[in-house]
Every structure is written in C-alpha cells, then in structure tokens.
Design a protein around this motif. Structure first.
Motif, PDB file in Angstrom:
ATOM      1  N   ALA A  48      -8.575   9.849 -11.770  1.00  0.00           N
ATOM      2  CA  ALA A  48      -7.408   9.364 -11.045  1.00  0.00           C
ATOM      3  C   ALA A  48      -7.731   8.069 -10.320  1.00  0.00           C
ATOM      4  O   ALA A  48      -8.833   7.898  -9.783  1.00  0.00           O
ATOM      5  CB  ALA A  48      -6.937  10.414 -10.053  1.00  0.00           C
ATOM      6  N   PRO A  49      -6.780   7.125 -10.284  1.00  0.00           N
ATOM      7  CA  PRO A  49      -7.035   5.843  -9.613  1.00  0.00           C
ATOM      8  C   PRO A  49      -7.111   5.997  -8.100  1.00  0.00           C
ATOM      9  O   PRO A  49      -6.605   6.968  -7.528  1.00  0.00           O
ATOM     10  CB  PRO A  49      -5.825   4.996 -10.020  1.00  0.00           C
ATOM     11  N   LEU A  50      -7.759   5.051  -7.458  1.00  0.00           N
ATOM     12  CA  LEU A  50      -7.812   5.029  -6.001  1.00  0.00           C
ATOM     13  C   LEU A  50      -6.447   4.663  -5.418  1.00  0.00           C
ATOM     14  O   LEU A  50      -5.604   4.074  -6.109  1.00  0.00           O
ATOM     15  CB  LEU A  50      -8.851   4.000  -5.546  1.00  0.00           C
ATOM     16  N   PRO A  51      -6.211   4.979  -4.144  1.00  0.00           N
ATOM     17  CA  PRO A  51      -4.939   4.581  -3.524  1.00  0.00           C
ATOM     18  C   PRO A  51      -4.772   3.068  -3.567  1.00  0.00           C
ATOM     19  O   PRO A  51      -5.740   2.314  -3.483  1.00  0.00           O
ATOM     20  CB  PRO A  51      -5.083   5.081  -2.081  1.00  0.00           C
ATOM     21  N   SER A  52      -3.540   2.639  -3.711  1.00  0.00           N
ATOM     22  CA  SER A  52      -3.275   1.199  -3.729  1.00  0.00           C
ATOM     23  C   SER A  52      -3.508   0.606  -2.350  1.00  0.00           C
ATOM     24  O   SER A  52      -3.499   1.307  -1.326  1.00  0.00           O
ATOM     25  CB  SER A  52      -1.829   0.946  -4.154  1.00  0.00           C
ATOM     26  N   LEU A  53      -3.753  -0.704  -2.315  1.00  0.00           N
ATOM     27  CA  LEU A  53      -3.862  -1.399  -1.036  1.00  0.00           C
ATOM     28  C   LEU A  53      -2.581  -1.229  -0.210  1.00  0.00           C
ATOM     29  O   LEU A  53      -2.631  -1.058   1.012  1.00  0.00           O
ATOM     30  CB  LEU A  53      -4.117  -2.880  -1.273  1.00  0.00           C
ATOM     31  N   LYS A  54      -1.455  -1.281  -0.892  1.00  0.00           N
ATOM     32  CA  LYS A  54      -0.170  -1.165  -0.207  1.00  0.00           C
ATOM     33  C   LYS A  54      -0.061   0.162   0.539  1.00  0.00           C
ATOM     34  O   LYS A  54       0.483   0.220   1.651  1.00  0.00           O
ATOM     35  CB  LYS A  54       0.962  -1.301  -1.228  1.00  0.00           C
ATOM     36  N   SER A  55      -0.600   1.223  -0.052  1.00  0.00           N
ATOM     37  CA  SER A  55      -0.509   2.542   0.583  1.00  0.00           C
ATOM     38  C   SER A  55      -1.410   2.642   1.813  1.00  0.00           C
ATOM     39  O   SER A  55      -1.180   3.483   2.686  1.00  0.00           O
ATOM     40  CB  SER A  55      -0.888   3.631  -0.423  1.00  0.00           C
ATOM     41  N   LEU A  56      -2.457   1.820   1.894  1.00  0.00           N
ATOM     42  CA  LEU A  56      -3.388   1.834   3.019  1.00  0.00           C
ATOM     43  C   LEU A  56      -2.970   0.871   4.126  1.00  0.00           C
ATOM     44  O   LEU A  56      -3.557   0.881   5.215  1.00  0.00           O
ATOM     45  CB  LEU A  56      -4.790   1.458   2.540  1.00  0.00           C
ATOM     46  N   ASP A  57      -1.976   0.052   3.848  1.00  0.00           N
ATOM     47  CA  ASP A  57      -1.558  -1.010   4.765  1.00  0.00           C
ATOM     48  C   ASP A  57      -0.686  -0.440   5.879  1.00  0.00           C
ATOM     49  O   ASP A  57       0.344   0.175   5.622  1.00  0.00           O
ATOM     50  CB  ASP A  57      -0.794  -2.070   3.970  1.00  0.00           C
ATOM     51  N   THR A  58      -1.093  -0.633   7.117  1.00  0.00           N
ATOM     52  CA  THR A  58      -0.307  -0.174   8.262  1.00  0.00           C
ATOM     53  C   THR A  58       0.381  -1.325   8.983  1.00  0.00           C
ATOM     54  O   THR A  58       1.114  -1.098   9.945  1.00  0.00           O
ATOM     55  CB  THR A  58      -1.211   0.567   9.265  1.00  0.00           C
ATOM     56  N   ASP A  59       0.149  -2.565   8.502  1.00  0.00           N
ATOM     57  CA  ASP A  59       0.714  -3.745   9.168  1.00  0.00           C
ATOM     58  C   ASP A  59       1.929  -4.323   8.451  1.00  0.00           C
ATOM     59  O   ASP A  59       2.625  -5.180   9.013  1.00  0.00           O
ATOM     60  CB  ASP A  59      -0.339  -4.851   9.273  1.00  0.00           C
ATOM     61  N   GLY A  60       2.143  -3.927   7.203  1.00  0.00           N
ATOM     62  CA  GLY A  60       3.219  -4.535   6.417  1.00  0.00           C
ATOM     63  C   GLY A  60       2.844  -5.895   5.880  1.00  0.00           C
ATOM     64  O   GLY A  60       3.717  -6.719   5.602  1.00  0.00           O
ATOM     65  N   ARG A  61       1.530  -6.138   5.668  1.00  0.00           N
ATOM     66  CA  ARG A  61       1.089  -7.452   5.201  1.00  0.00           C
ATOM     67  C   ARG A  61       0.808  -7.483   3.702  1.00  0.00           C
ATOM     68  O   ARG A  61       0.439  -8.530   3.162  1.00  0.00           O
ATOM     69  CB  ARG A  61      -0.148  -7.889   5.973  1.00  0.00           C
TER      70      ARG A  61
END
Length: 485
Positions: free
Chosen positions: A308-321
């Motif tokens: 299975a792939p790792l979580p996307s960067l977008k899913s780890l982003d808490t700033d909305g950047r």
C-alpha cells in the motif's frame, strides 16, 4: 463525394469575363489538388445562385472545362472532375500570397524549444516497446468503457453532454472524487476545493499561472518531469533545481527564496524514488519555515502492487499549503486527458476562472462517461488487473536486467510502471535509442528530464506498461548487446 458550393467565390480583383473567372477558379482547384478526380461539382443552377451570375454563364464554363478534359459529364448526374484531368504538381506549394510578416519579430513569446521527447506514433507496431505512459489494449476494459459512453449519450444525459457549464464540472464526477478517490489518499475535500483539468499537465500549468510571477522562485526536482520545466519556463519565474537522492527531494537542499515547491513523492519522475514518511514530514516542516507552498503531483499512486502507498503529502498537511494534482489519464488511458486539482477554495477559485477563460471545462461527455466508469466499479477492476499484470512484467524485467548485468538506478518502492536506468559513462542514450529503434526496441532517453546546462547523457527509462511479459527478456537482450557494442 460532392464539392461544396461554398468552396467557390469570385474575387473582386479578378480580371476577365465571368465565364473565364469560373473556369480559372475550377481549374486552379483541380491543379492544386483541392478538387480530386471523381468528385461532383455543384449543379449549374446552384453555382449560378451562389455566385450571383446567370446559369448560362456557369453552363458555358462547365462545357469549356469538359472540352479541355478538366470535367466530364454524366447523364442526368451532372459534372464531375474528369479521370483524365491534369495531375496536381508533386512539389510543395509556395507560401501564401501576401505573407510578408516577419514572424521572428511579430511573435511576442515563444513556446517551442522545450525538451519534450518524441515518441513514435506507431509504437505499438514495434516488438519491444519499453515506452512509458501508453495504454496496453490487452488490459483495458473496452466493453465497459463503451457501455458507459453509450449511457452518457442517453437522452436523460443530454444536459451533461450538450450544455455549456461555463466554469463548472460534472457533479457526479466531482462527488466520486470527493467521496471515493481522495479518501484513499487520506484527503478530505469539499466540492469547492476540487477542479477538473485536461490531465495533470494542464493542472500543473494552471497552478504555475496562478501561483508564480516573474519575481517568484519555483523549486523543482532534478531530474524532473520535462513538461513541468517547460511550463515553468513559460511562466517566466525563477527556477531552482534541487537534486534528488534515493528517497526523493531533499528538504534541507531547498533554497530559502523558493515560494513554490514542485514534487512527486509517491513515484519521483523519472527516478521512481519514493519519499519516506519521515522525509514527508520534514518537507512540510521546511515549507512552513520558508512560508512556501507545495505542489504534489501524485501520479501513479494507484499502481501500487507491491504494498500500500504511503499517505499523500496533502493528507499530512495541517496548514493548507499543499496543492494536490491527480490524474485519470495515466490509469485509464492517456488520450482521456482528465485530471484534477485539490486545494483551498481561494486557490481553486482563481484556477477555475483561468480555466474558464482558456477552455471552459473538459468535455461534458468525457466527464460523465468517466463518472459512470468509476462509480460502477469498472475503474477498480481495471486497476487490479493492471496491478497483477505489471507485477508479473516487473519481475520478468528485473530478472532480465540482473541476468544481463545492466545498471538499475531507481525502481518504485510500491510499484509503478517503469525502471530508471543508468548506462555506462560515455554512452549517449539518445544515440543508443536510435540504434535500438532500428532493431525494434524503443527506450526513453533521460536527457530531457535534466536541466539542459548540466544534463547527463547516459540515463534512460524502461517501462513495462506497454510490452507483454514474454517479450521483455528478448528486448533486454538486444539492449544489452547494443550497450556492449
């Protein structure tokens, strides 16, 4: 085939009688190759009404052309271009009359000269096509796609097919992406945070146009997707290449001045490096310190047949950047040209307005057909079938590469569809590709993926997405022999 009457018009600058002008007009059409042997001319009545002349004038012109073997008359059928008419010249016609423009000065901005590689259009006719990004027709579900396309053509779907949605997208497709596709990458998004695009390349172009200016700097991976470099060059921003290693982009190597960071963490393009989870967190932290935005191109995340792939960067982003780029063109077929952007509503609003001014929206029928293909489960079945086939092909390719002692530089941790290769120093893979093509083997030279000023010549990419398993070993054998030579 009949020649349209709209093909004919009398020039106000023409000399001679009306009859002579009509004769010359038809003769020039035949001599230039526009009118071909056996094609039917408009009736004398229609031609006369269209040109605003008497019918007898047209009849006399047709009769004269028949006498000179340009036309032939068929009983009760009218006039046709004669089978004995003069042949059009074999030479290329000269430039159009009046083209006195100095286009070197007239063109304000140039978009040619990029490093986009050329791929043979008839790649499927080659016995050993190690070509990236093409669809294997033996794996595609033609019947289900045809069924979805026909359903999208139904009377109930007429609005989705024919309406001008201006800047809006198909709600069925947006709903599926929001509820099914994005959650698999750990992303939760509202419909107003999703925008459909004409593939990932169009998504990257929209993003660059909205975020970058001549005064801003974009950090790009080195090597990187060649079309991205072309896009950023056209945006006139400053580019800062950041070398990648076996774990992808190195956050600590990012320049302080970068406002936007472009990265492919799942499968680095073209090296296939997969960014580990701790480096993804490090990249987000580094971007926060720099107050930079991140554009995540998550291509081929579906083709993860090893694990299975790792979580996307977008899913780890808490700033909305993080701006997320996805595509169905790689997983369904490249000619589909359908991708999507996911980002904050303020960004999507501007990208939507820009898209509307250029192409409105992707074709409605394509959107609705894709929505059905996804929602009816055909897409998931296709991905499973592709994953199984690619797993077999990759195993065969890795064995063949090992047997031949060829240098593997990068392979995807979770799967993917290609392997990044390094030839011995001194080998020019563009020259190698030309020699191999003559022997039925297609490879992709690596030079276009690097910054031109320091591009190495000995890298290349081998894809296993478009070649059957049983041909891989023989193709690798031919490649190895050419390298030894």
């Amino acid at each position: 085939m009949a020649i349209s009457v709209e093909s004919f018009f009398l020039s106000p600058e023409a000399e001679g009688t009306l009859q002579a002008q009509i004769q010359q007009m038809i003769a020039q059409g035949i001599l230039s190759g526009r009118f071909r042997k056996g094609e039917k001319l408009p009736s004398s009545r229609r031609m006369a009404e269209h040109l605003g002349v008497s019918r007898i004038t047209v009849t006399l012109a047709y009769t004269e052309l028949q006498a000179n073997d340009y036309l032939e008359s068929r009983d009760r059928s009218g006039y046709f271009v004669s089978q004995n008419a003069p042949e059009p010249p074999a030479f290329t016609p000269s430039a159009a009359k009046g083209d006195m423009i100095d286009w070197g000065r007239a063109i304000g901005r140039r978009y040619t000269g990029g490093a986009t590689p050329e791929k043979p259009r008839d790649w499927s006719s080659y016995p050993y096509p190690f070509i990236f990004g093409q669809t294997d027709p033996s794996l595609f579900d033609h019947a289900s796609w045809r069924h979805c396309a026909l359903r999208a053509l139904g009377q109930k779907e007429f609005q989705a097919l024919a309406a001008d949605a201006y800047d809006q997208d198909d709600p069925k497709l947006i709903e599926f992406i929001a509820r099914h596709t994005l959650p698999r990458r750990g992303i939760l998004a509202e419909p107003g945070e999703i925008l459909l695009t004409m593939g990932a390349q169009n998504a990257l172009w929209l993003t660059a146009q909205v975020l970058l200016t001549q005064r801003r700097t974009a950090a790009v991976e080195e090597p990187c997707y060649h079309a991205l470099r072309d896009i950023l060059t056209q945006s006139r921003c400053h580019m800062a290449p950041v070398p990648v290693d076996r774990d992808g982009l190195r956050p600590q190597a990012l320049p302080e001045r970068a406002e936007v960071i472009f990265t492919t963490p799942s499968h680095q393009a073209p090296t296939n490096a997969t960014m580990p989870l701790d480096r993804r967190q490090e990249l987000l932290t580094r971007a926060r310190e720099m107050e930079a935005l991140i554009v995540e191109d998550d291509y081929e995340f579906e083709i993860s047949f090893l694990r299975a792939p790792l979580p996307s960067l977008k899913s780890l982003d808490t700033d909305g950047r993080v701006i997320y780029v996805g595509s169905f063109s790689k997983s369904i077929f490249p000619g589909l040209r359908l991708g999507y952007l996911v980002g904050p509503q303020a960004f999507i609003r501007e990208a939507r307005a820009l898209r509307a001014s250029v192409l409105r929206h992707p074709p409605g029928h394509v959107q609705r057909t894709t929505a059905y293909f996804l929602s009816l489960g055909h897409y998931d079945s296709l991905i499973r079938r592709i994953g199984k086939a690619y797993a077999r092909r990759r195993q065969v390719m890795e064995t063949a590469l090992e047997d031949q002692g060829l240098g593997v530089e990068g392979r995807g941790v979770f799967g993917g569809s290609s392997i990044w290769m390094r030839a011995p120093e001194g080998v020019d893979t563009e020259d190698l590709a030309r020699r191999l093509q003559a022997r039925g083997v297609l490879i992709e030279p690596g030079r276009p993926f690097f910054e031109a000023a320091r591009a190495p010549r000995n890298f290349y990419r081998l894809a296993y997405s478009s070649i059957p398993s049983e041909r891989i070993a023989d193709g690798i054998g031919i490649l190895a022999n050419e390298l030894r030579a």
